[in-house]
Design a protein around this motif. Structure first.
Motif, PDB file in Angstrom:
ATOM      1  N   SER A 133      -0.532  -8.506 -47.877  1.00  0.00           N
ATOM      2  CA  SER A 133      -1.021  -7.134 -47.823  1.00  0.00           C
ATOM      3  C   SER A 133       0.007  -6.213 -47.190  1.00  0.00           C
ATOM      4  O   SER A 133       0.125  -5.044 -47.561  1.00  0.00           O
ATOM      5  CB  SER A 133      -2.332  -7.066 -47.031  1.00  0.00           C
ATOM      6  OG  SER A 133      -2.130  -7.529 -45.695  1.00  0.00           O
ATOM      7  N   GLU A 134       0.766  -6.718 -46.231  1.00  0.00           N
ATOM      8  CA  GLU A 134       1.826  -5.932 -45.599  1.00  0.00           C
ATOM      9  C   GLU A 134       2.714  -6.847 -44.780  1.00  0.00           C
ATOM     10  O   GLU A 134       2.381  -8.007 -44.523  1.00  0.00           O
ATOM     11  CB  GLU A 134       1.236  -4.839 -44.711  1.00  0.00           C
ATOM     12  CG  GLU A 134       0.347  -5.359 -43.586  1.00  0.00           C
ATOM     13  CD  GLU A 134      -0.259  -4.240 -42.790  1.00  0.00           C
ATOM     14  OE1 GLU A 134       0.504  -3.352 -42.353  1.00  0.00           O
ATOM     15  OE2 GLU A 134      -1.483  -4.244 -42.582  1.00  0.00           O
ATOM     16  N   GLU A 135       3.850  -6.326 -44.365  1.00  0.00           N
ATOM     17  CA  GLU A 135       4.757  -7.082 -43.523  1.00  0.00           C
ATOM     18  C   GLU A 135       5.446  -6.150 -42.539  1.00  0.00           C
ATOM     19  O   GLU A 135       5.576  -4.948 -42.787  1.00  0.00           O
ATOM     20  CB  GLU A 135       5.784  -7.841 -44.353  1.00  0.00           C
ATOM     21  CG  GLU A 135       6.684  -6.977 -45.194  1.00  0.00           C
ATOM     22  CD  GLU A 135       7.656  -7.806 -46.040  1.00  0.00           C
ATOM     23  OE1 GLU A 135       7.335  -8.959 -46.365  1.00  0.00           O
ATOM     24  OE2 GLU A 135       8.737  -7.284 -46.343  1.00  0.00           O
ATOM     25  N   SER A 136       5.863  -6.737 -41.416  1.00  0.00           N
ATOM     26  CA  SER A 136       6.490  -5.926 -40.377  1.00  0.00           C
ATOM     27  C   SER A 136       7.435  -6.793 -39.558  1.00  0.00           C
ATOM     28  O   SER A 136       7.278  -8.019 -39.485  1.00  0.00           O
ATOM     29  CB  SER A 136       5.420  -5.316 -39.462  1.00  0.00           C
ATOM     30  OG  SER A 136       6.010  -4.536 -38.457  1.00  0.00           O
ATOM     31  N   PHE A 137       8.422  -6.148 -38.931  1.00  0.00           N
ATOM     32  CA  PHE A 137       9.376  -6.831 -38.061  1.00  0.00           C
ATOM     33  C   PHE A 137       9.075  -6.489 -36.610  1.00  0.00           C
ATOM     34  O   PHE A 137       8.637  -5.367 -36.296  1.00  0.00           O
ATOM     35  CB  PHE A 137      10.807  -6.411 -38.395  1.00  0.00           C
ATOM     36  CG  PHE A 137      11.271  -6.856 -39.755  1.00  0.00           C
ATOM     37  CD1 PHE A 137      11.827  -8.111 -39.937  1.00  0.00           C
ATOM     38  CD2 PHE A 137      11.159  -6.018 -40.853  1.00  0.00           C
ATOM     39  CE1 PHE A 137      12.259  -8.528 -41.182  1.00  0.00           C
ATOM     40  CE2 PHE A 137      11.585  -6.421 -42.103  1.00  0.00           C
ATOM     41  CZ  PHE A 137      12.138  -7.682 -42.268  1.00  0.00           C
ATOM     42  N   TYR A 186      11.546 -11.132 -35.483  1.00  0.00           N
ATOM     43  CA  TYR A 186      10.485 -11.875 -36.148  1.00  0.00           C
ATOM     44  C   TYR A 186       9.936 -11.071 -37.326  1.00  0.00           C
ATOM     45  O   TYR A 186       9.840  -9.843 -37.258  1.00  0.00           O
ATOM     46  CB  TYR A 186       9.339 -12.171 -35.172  1.00  0.00           C
ATOM     47  CG  TYR A 186       9.715 -13.125 -34.060  1.00  0.00           C
ATOM     48  CD1 TYR A 186       9.400 -14.484 -34.144  1.00  0.00           C
ATOM     49  CD2 TYR A 186      10.381 -12.669 -32.926  1.00  0.00           C
ATOM     50  CE1 TYR A 186       9.737 -15.359 -33.117  1.00  0.00           C
ATOM     51  CE2 TYR A 186      10.733 -13.535 -31.904  1.00  0.00           C
ATOM     52  CZ  TYR A 186      10.411 -14.875 -32.008  1.00  0.00           C
ATOM     53  OH  TYR A 186      10.753 -15.740 -30.994  1.00  0.00           O
ATOM     54  N   LEU A 187       9.555 -11.793 -38.381  1.00  0.00           N
ATOM     55  CA  LEU A 187       8.930 -11.171 -39.539  1.00  0.00           C
ATOM     56  C   LEU A 187       7.477 -11.611 -39.606  1.00  0.00           C
ATOM     57  O   LEU A 187       7.176 -12.809 -39.649  1.00  0.00           O
ATOM     58  CB  LEU A 187       9.655 -11.572 -40.833  1.00  0.00           C
ATOM     59  CG  LEU A 187       8.990 -11.142 -42.146  1.00  0.00           C
ATOM     60  CD1 LEU A 187       8.885  -9.628 -42.225  1.00  0.00           C
ATOM     61  CD2 LEU A 187       9.762 -11.689 -43.339  1.00  0.00           C
ATOM     62  N   LEU A 188       6.576 -10.644 -39.609  1.00  0.00           N
ATOM     63  CA  LEU A 188       5.144 -10.916 -39.700  1.00  0.00           C
ATOM     64  C   LEU A 188       4.660 -10.517 -41.085  1.00  0.00           C
ATOM     65  O   LEU A 188       4.835  -9.369 -41.513  1.00  0.00           O
ATOM     66  CB  LEU A 188       4.377 -10.113 -38.646  1.00  0.00           C
ATOM     67  CG  LEU A 188       2.848 -10.122 -38.778  1.00  0.00           C
ATOM     68  CD1 LEU A 188       2.298 -11.522 -38.536  1.00  0.00           C
ATOM     69  CD2 LEU A 188       2.230  -9.116 -37.820  1.00  0.00           C
ATOM     70  N   ARG A 189       4.052 -11.464 -41.794  1.00  0.00           N
ATOM     71  CA  ARG A 189       3.478 -11.192 -43.106  1.00  0.00           C
ATOM     72  C   ARG A 189       1.992 -11.489 -43.063  1.00  0.00           C
ATOM     73  O   ARG A 189       1.586 -12.627 -42.802  1.00  0.00           O
ATOM     74  CB  ARG A 189       4.151 -12.040 -44.188  1.00  0.00           C
ATOM     75  CG  ARG A 189       5.541 -11.542 -44.572  1.00  0.00           C
ATOM     76  CD  ARG A 189       6.183 -12.440 -45.591  1.00  0.00           C
ATOM     77  NE  ARG A 189       7.391 -11.839 -46.137  1.00  0.00           N
ATOM     78  CZ  ARG A 189       8.291 -12.492 -46.869  1.00  0.00           C
ATOM     79  NH1 ARG A 189       8.100 -13.767 -47.139  1.00  0.00           N
ATOM     80  NH2 ARG A 189       9.365 -11.874 -47.332  1.00  0.00           N
ATOM     81  N   LEU A 190       1.182 -10.480 -43.351  1.00  0.00           N
ATOM     82  CA  LEU A 190      -0.265 -10.642 -43.353  1.00  0.00           C
ATOM     83  C   LEU A 190      -0.734 -10.995 -44.758  1.00  0.00           C
ATOM     84  O   LEU A 190      -0.410 -10.300 -45.724  1.00  0.00           O
ATOM     85  CB  LEU A 190      -0.946  -9.349 -42.894  1.00  0.00           C
ATOM     86  CG  LEU A 190      -0.671  -8.904 -41.454  1.00  0.00           C
ATOM     87  CD1 LEU A 190      -1.418  -7.621 -41.161  1.00  0.00           C
ATOM     88  CD2 LEU A 190      -1.063  -9.988 -40.466  1.00  0.00           C
TER      89      LEU A 190
END
Length: 273
Positions: A204-208, A257-261
């Protein structure tokens, strides 16, 4: 003779060729200066550190390349459709194919898929959507070339080189029409593809983000200027209650870090670069 040729209205209209060449030269210099090719092929972590202006350059460059490709394909289509002597009735079917397939893609992109899922097993959904999308693009970009060719064939126009002025004027008008229509069609196609990717994308989205020694996450939002970035304590900037700025060089020294929901809203995948 040459003095008469230079007085043709059509030659006067396109006498700005020098300006076009200047524009092309300026564009090439701009691409080399801003390293657009390198920028376009950059990774997501590299794009994170781009300024808003550089991100805009990337989007414009991609759009421009898609636009040029579509214009070239339209010109080839005109030659192909002229060779097979396409009729206006077939063009109407192509038009209806473009309209109906676009309506189906709109339904898939923006509405719940109960009807679609009942008609097609979920395991084949993505394959069917891809086929519909390709069919839509083929019809969309064939309509105008088909219309021009069928009009030319049915009107039984003949090419008269004794009236070269009118011939060049007609070619110029057709070419400008193709440019305008393809500009609109490319924008529409990109918008449709974007919505479909949102629908069928895995995440749905990703963020660093980076972590402090206290294991606090600081999400990286965007560059404030050429040196500093804005960070916050929440994934979404609208929900953040604490903000800080960090130097670009300091961020690059940290583990990023890469966060992927995932789309279920519960699970996520995290790893560092």
């Amino acid at each position: 003779m040459w003095s008469q040729i230079t007085e043709w209205p059509v030659i006067t209209k396109i006498s700005g060729l020098g300006s076009i060449l200047v524009f092309i030269g300026t564009l090439v210099a701009f691409i080399r200066k801003n390293q657009i090719i390198t920028t376009v092929t950059s990774t997501k972590i590299e794009q994170l550190f781009f300024s808003k202006e550089k991100k805009l350059y990337v989007k414009l460059f991609k759009f421009f390349m898609n636009f040029i490709f579509s214009v070239l394909c339209s010109c080839l289509l005109i030659v192909f459709l002229y060779e097979i002597k396409i009729s206006s009735s077939i063009v109407y079917w192509i038009l209806w194919g473009a309209v109906i397939s676009y309506i189906i893609l709109l339904y898939i992109s923006y509405f719940k898929l109960e009807i679609f899922n009942r008609l097609i097993p979920k395991t084949y959904n993505l394959m069917v959507v891809f086929i519909i999308f390709i069919f839509h693009i083929a019809c969309l970009f064939s309509v105008i070339p088909g219309f021009l060719v069928s009009t030319l064939l049915e009107s039984q126009l003949s090419i008269n080189f004794n009236e070269i002025e009118h011939l060049l004027s007609a070619i110029l008008i057709v070419f400008l029409s193709i440019i305008f229509v393809n500009f609109c069609f490319v924008a529409l196609t990109i918008q449709t593809a974007t919505q479909l990717l949102k629908r069928y994308g895995k995440y749905s989205e990703e963020s660093f983000y980076i972590k402090t020694q206290e294991n606090i996450k600081w999400y990286i939002y965007y560059p404030i200027d050429s040196e500093y970035f804005l960070l916050g304590n929440e994934l979404h900037i609208e929900e953040a209650t604490v903000f800080r700025t960090e130097k670009r060089s300091d961020i690059l020294l940290e583990k990023i870090y890469l966060l992927r929901l995932l789309k279920n809203g519960e699970d996520s995948i995290e790893y560092y670069i």
